[in-house]
Write a protein that holds these residues in place. Structure first.
Motif, PDB file in Angstrom:
ATOM      1  N   VAL A  27       0.874  -1.176   0.000  1.00 54.92           N
ATOM      2  CA  VAL A  27       0.000   0.000   0.000  1.00 54.92           C
ATOM      3  C   VAL A  27       0.908   1.223   0.000  1.00 54.92           C
ATOM      4  O   VAL A  27       1.748   1.380   0.883  1.00 54.92           O
ATOM      5  CB  VAL A  27      -0.922   0.020   1.234  1.00 54.92           C
ATOM      6  CG1 VAL A  27      -1.626   1.354   1.364  1.00 54.92           C
ATOM      7  CG2 VAL A  27      -1.924  -1.108   1.158  1.00 54.92           C
ATOM      8  N   SER A  28       0.759   2.053  -0.990  1.00 53.90           N
ATOM      9  CA  SER A  28       1.519   3.288  -1.085  1.00 53.90           C
ATOM     10  C   SER A  28       0.878   4.348  -0.199  1.00 53.90           C
ATOM     11  O   SER A  28      -0.287   4.699  -0.390  1.00 53.90           O
ATOM     12  CB  SER A  28       1.542   3.766  -2.538  1.00 53.90           C
ATOM     13  OG  SER A  28       1.934   5.115  -2.618  1.00 53.90           O
ATOM     14  N   ARG A  34      -3.227  10.730  -1.471  1.00 56.15           N
ATOM     15  CA  ARG A  34      -3.858  11.433  -2.604  1.00 56.15           C
ATOM     16  C   ARG A  34      -5.332  11.069  -2.718  1.00 56.15           C
ATOM     17  O   ARG A  34      -6.182  11.931  -2.942  1.00 56.15           O
ATOM     18  CB  ARG A  34      -3.134  11.113  -3.912  1.00 56.15           C
ATOM     19  CG  ARG A  34      -1.846  11.863  -4.097  1.00 56.15           C
ATOM     20  CD  ARG A  34      -1.296  11.737  -5.512  1.00 56.15           C
ATOM     21  NE  ARG A  34      -1.052  10.357  -5.905  1.00 56.15           N
ATOM     22  CZ  ARG A  34       0.067   9.684  -5.652  1.00 56.15           C
ATOM     23  NH1 ARG A  34       1.055  10.270  -4.990  1.00 56.15           N
ATOM     24  NH2 ARG A  34       0.207   8.437  -6.070  1.00 56.15           N
ATOM     25  N   ALA A  35      -5.637   9.780  -2.566  1.00 57.21           N
ATOM     26  CA  ALA A  35      -7.033   9.342  -2.664  1.00 57.21           C
ATOM     27  C   ALA A  35      -7.886   9.957  -1.564  1.00 57.21           C
ATOM     28  O   ALA A  35      -8.986  10.457  -1.823  1.00 57.21           O
ATOM     29  CB  ALA A  35      -7.101   7.815  -2.593  1.00 57.21           C
ATOM     30  N   LEU A  50      -1.812  11.638   9.267  1.00 60.33           N
ATOM     31  CA  LEU A  50      -2.559  10.929   8.231  1.00 60.33           C
ATOM     32  C   LEU A  50      -1.762   9.718   7.742  1.00 60.33           C
ATOM     33  O   LEU A  50      -2.304   8.625   7.588  1.00 60.33           O
ATOM     34  CB  LEU A  50      -2.896  11.869   7.070  1.00 60.33           C
ATOM     35  CG  LEU A  50      -3.706  11.268   5.924  1.00 60.33           C
ATOM     36  CD1 LEU A  50      -5.021  10.670   6.419  1.00 60.33           C
ATOM     37  CD2 LEU A  50      -3.955  12.327   4.853  1.00 60.33           C
ATOM     38  N   SER A  51      -0.465   9.892   7.535  1.00 62.07           N
ATOM     39  CA  SER A  51       0.398   8.781   7.114  1.00 62.07           C
ATOM     40  C   SER A  51       0.367   7.650   8.130  1.00 62.07           C
ATOM     41  O   SER A  51       0.287   6.474   7.759  1.00 62.07           O
ATOM     42  CB  SER A  51       1.842   9.259   6.934  1.00 62.07           C
ATOM     43  OG  SER A  51       1.925  10.198   5.900  1.00 62.07           O
ATOM     44  N   SER A  66       4.275   0.848   1.907  1.00 58.24           N
ATOM     45  CA  SER A  66       5.343   1.574   1.234  1.00 58.24           C
ATOM     46  C   SER A  66       5.307   3.015   1.753  1.00 58.24           C
ATOM     47  O   SER A  66       4.379   3.763   1.434  1.00 58.24           O
ATOM     48  CB  SER A  66       5.168   1.552  -0.273  1.00 58.24           C
ATOM     49  OG  SER A  66       6.122   2.365  -0.898  1.00 58.24           O
ATOM     50  N   PHE A  67       6.298   3.370   2.554  1.00 59.96           N
ATOM     51  CA  PHE A  67       6.368   4.732   3.109  1.00 59.96           C
ATOM     52  C   PHE A  67       7.030   5.636   2.076  1.00 59.96           C
ATOM     53  O   PHE A  67       8.179   6.017   2.205  1.00 59.96           O
ATOM     54  CB  PHE A  67       7.144   4.742   4.435  1.00 59.96           C
ATOM     55  CG  PHE A  67       6.424   4.047   5.544  1.00 59.96           C
ATOM     56  CD1 PHE A  67       5.439   4.698   6.260  1.00 59.96           C
ATOM     57  CD2 PHE A  67       6.702   2.725   5.851  1.00 59.96           C
ATOM     58  CE1 PHE A  67       4.752   4.058   7.286  1.00 59.96           C
ATOM     59  CE2 PHE A  67       6.028   2.079   6.878  1.00 59.96           C
ATOM     60  CZ  PHE A  67       5.048   2.745   7.583  1.00 59.96           C
ATOM     61  N   ASP A  68       6.284   5.955   1.037  1.00 57.73           N
ATOM     62  CA  ASP A  68       6.824   6.687  -0.110  1.00 57.73           C
ATOM     63  C   ASP A  68       6.371   8.144  -0.155  1.00 57.73           C
ATOM     64  O   ASP A  68       6.538   8.803  -1.163  1.00 57.73           O
ATOM     65  CB  ASP A  68       6.441   5.986  -1.403  1.00 57.73           C
ATOM     66  CG  ASP A  68       4.931   5.780  -1.533  1.00 57.73           C
ATOM     67  OD1 ASP A  68       4.185   6.067  -0.570  1.00 57.73           O
ATOM     68  OD2 ASP A  68       4.497   5.311  -2.584  1.00 57.73           O
ATOM     69  N   LEU A  69       5.822   8.648   0.911  1.00 60.67           N
ATOM     70  CA  LEU A  69       5.353  10.019   0.953  1.00 60.67           C
ATOM     71  C   LEU A  69       6.543  10.934   1.226  1.00 60.67           C
ATOM     72  O   LEU A  69       7.241  10.783   2.217  1.00 60.67           O
ATOM     73  CB  LEU A  69       4.297  10.191   2.046  1.00 60.67           C
ATOM     74  CG  LEU A  69       3.578  11.534   2.111  1.00 60.67           C
ATOM     75  CD1 LEU A  69       2.800  11.760   0.812  1.00 60.67           C
ATOM     76  CD2 LEU A  69       2.619  11.549   3.276  1.00 60.67           C
TER      77      LEU A  69
END
Length: 72
Positions: A27-28, A34-35, A50-51, A66-69
């Motif tokens: 899960v990104s 964004r969603a 939120l993350s 996936s901690f891609d933020l």
């Protein structure tokens, strides 16, 4: 500015996780953010919180995260 009740935000996050088609792909956090912000563009929850909410829900649903933020 509309203030969203935390329960509504949690419901949206849970719904996002429940609609994920597979537990195999991570899960990104960026895509989930964004969603969520598409539905709640004036969400008052700060990005780090939120993350964390997204990551907790993903793990609860058995997803890899996936901690891609990227930081702003």
């Amino acid at each position: 500015m509309i203030k969203y009740h935390p329960v509504r935000l949690n419901e949206l996050i849970e719904h996002y996780m429940e609609t994920r088609s597979s537990n195999r792909s991570p899960v990104s956090v960026a895509a989930a953010t964004r969603a969520i912000l598409t539905v709640m563009p004036d969400c008052s929850v700060e990005s780090p919180q939120l993350s964390n909410m997204i990551a907790r829900s993903a793990v609860k649903h058995g997803h890899v995260v996936s901690f891609d933020l990227m930081g702003n």
